[in-house]
Design an enzyme around this catalytic site. Structure first.
Site, PDB file in Angstrom:
ATOM      1  CG  HIS A 114      47.587  18.060  36.909  1.00 61.22           C
ATOM      2  ND1 HIS A 114      48.051  19.346  36.732  1.00 61.22           N
ATOM      3  CD2 HIS A 114      46.896  18.066  38.076  1.00 61.22           C
ATOM      4  CE1 HIS A 114      47.662  20.093  37.755  1.00 61.22           C
ATOM      5  NE2 HIS A 114      46.952  19.347  38.574  1.00 61.22           N
ATOM      6  CB  ILE A 128      53.627  14.124  46.846  1.00 58.38           C
ATOM      7  CG1 ILE A 128      53.434  15.460  46.152  1.00 58.38           C
ATOM      8  CG2 ILE A 128      54.811  13.355  46.352  1.00 58.38           C
ATOM      9  CD1 ILE A 128      54.559  16.429  46.445  1.00 58.38           C
TER      10      ILE A 128
HETATM   11  P1  AMP Z   1      46.237  21.050  41.123  1.00 63.08           P
HETATM   12  O1  AMP Z   1      45.690  21.832  42.268  1.00 63.08           O
HETATM   13  O2  AMP Z   1      45.175  20.398  40.291  1.00 63.08           O
HETATM   14  O3  AMP Z   1      47.230  21.847  40.283  1.00 63.08           O
HETATM   15  O4  AMP Z   1      47.005  19.841  41.770  1.00 63.08           O
HETATM   16  C1  AMP Z   1      48.377  19.678  41.776  1.00 63.08           C
HETATM   17  C2  AMP Z   1      48.641  18.365  42.460  1.00 63.08           C
HETATM   18  O5  AMP Z   1      49.997  18.013  42.201  1.00 63.08           O
HETATM   19  C3  AMP Z   1      48.463  18.403  43.978  1.00 63.08           C
HETATM   20  O6  AMP Z   1      47.490  17.441  44.351  1.00 63.08           O
HETATM   21  C4  AMP Z   1      49.851  18.047  44.493  1.00 63.08           C
HETATM   22  O7  AMP Z   1      49.816  17.225  45.620  1.00 63.08           O
HETATM   23  C5  AMP Z   1      50.485  17.341  43.316  1.00 63.08           C
HETATM   24  N1  AMP Z   1      51.925  17.411  43.236  1.00 63.08           N
HETATM   25  C6  AMP Z   1      52.686  18.535  43.291  1.00 63.08           C
HETATM   26  N2  AMP Z   1      53.991  18.216  43.171  1.00 63.08           N
HETATM   27  C7  AMP Z   1      54.048  16.867  43.020  1.00 63.08           C
HETATM   28  C8  AMP Z   1      55.108  15.930  42.855  1.00 63.08           C
HETATM   29  N3  AMP Z   1      56.388  16.317  42.815  1.00 63.08           N
HETATM   30  N4  AMP Z   1      54.800  14.622  42.737  1.00 63.08           N
HETATM   31  C9  AMP Z   1      53.510  14.220  42.792  1.00 63.08           C
HETATM   32  N5  AMP Z   1      52.472  15.055  42.939  1.00 63.08           N
HETATM   33  C10 AMP Z   1      52.725  16.357  43.061  1.00 63.08           C
END
Ligand code: AMP
Ligand code: ZN
Length: 136
Positions: free
Chosen positions: A99, A31
């Site tokens: 992820h 997102i």
């Molecule tokens: P990290 O810093 O690797 O944990 O990245 C988490 C990622 O998840 C970030 O880039 C956020 O933008 C993404 N994110 C968080 N919530 C959502 C959501 N509901 N849908 C899609 N992406 C998300």
């Protein structure tokens, strides 16, 4: 896991723009993308980070990551693709459900890679390699 945002996406409790799904994995648009088309690939099972993902699941992840990299590249006309995974808070992990980031890149897109610094001595470099090798 009840409160996990990515588990909620797997269960369909919050929406996501899905681009790939099979029995074990789900991929959807981030997102807050670094560029449009930035994809996250998650195992459907809740594992906190790379260290907890079973080897069998990692073996399945490899070809899917490769497939997604090509899908992202072709779908966005990207000039390059970065893969990323943040493990633990110190490495920037915000969502504690493992992820993989698949990120389309373009020349002059405003994003940099991290900056490397040379080792102060060859001896230190050799010592660090030894310490890492000792933990196989
Ligand atoms: P990290 O810093 O690797 O944990 O990245 C988490 C990622 O998840 C970030 O880039 C956020 O933008 C993404 N994110 C968080 N919530 C959502 C959501 N509901 N849908 C899609 N992406 C998300
Ligand atoms: Zn989860």
């Amino acid at each position: 896991m009840t409160d996990c945002v990515f588990c909620k996406i797997v269960r369909g409790e919050i929406p996501a723009e899905k681009v790939y799904e099979d029995d074990n994995f789900l991929a959807f648009l981030d997102i807050t993308p670094i560029n449009p088309g930035h994809v996250l690939l998650i195992p459907k099972e809740h594992y906190e980070n790379l260290y907890n993902i079973p080897d069998e699941t990692m073996q399945k992840a490899g070809p899917i990551i490769k497939k997604l990299a090509l899908m992202v590249k072709k779908g966005t006309d990207a000039e390059g693709v970065n893969l990323g995974m943040n493990n633990e808070k110190a490495a920037g992990q915000l969502v504690p459900h493992a992820h993989f980031h698949i990120m389309p890149r373009f020349f002059n897109d405003g994003h940099e890679l991290w900056h490397g610094l040379p080792y102060p001595s060859e001896e230190l470099m050799r010592q660090i390699a030894e310490k890492i090798k000792n933990n196989i």
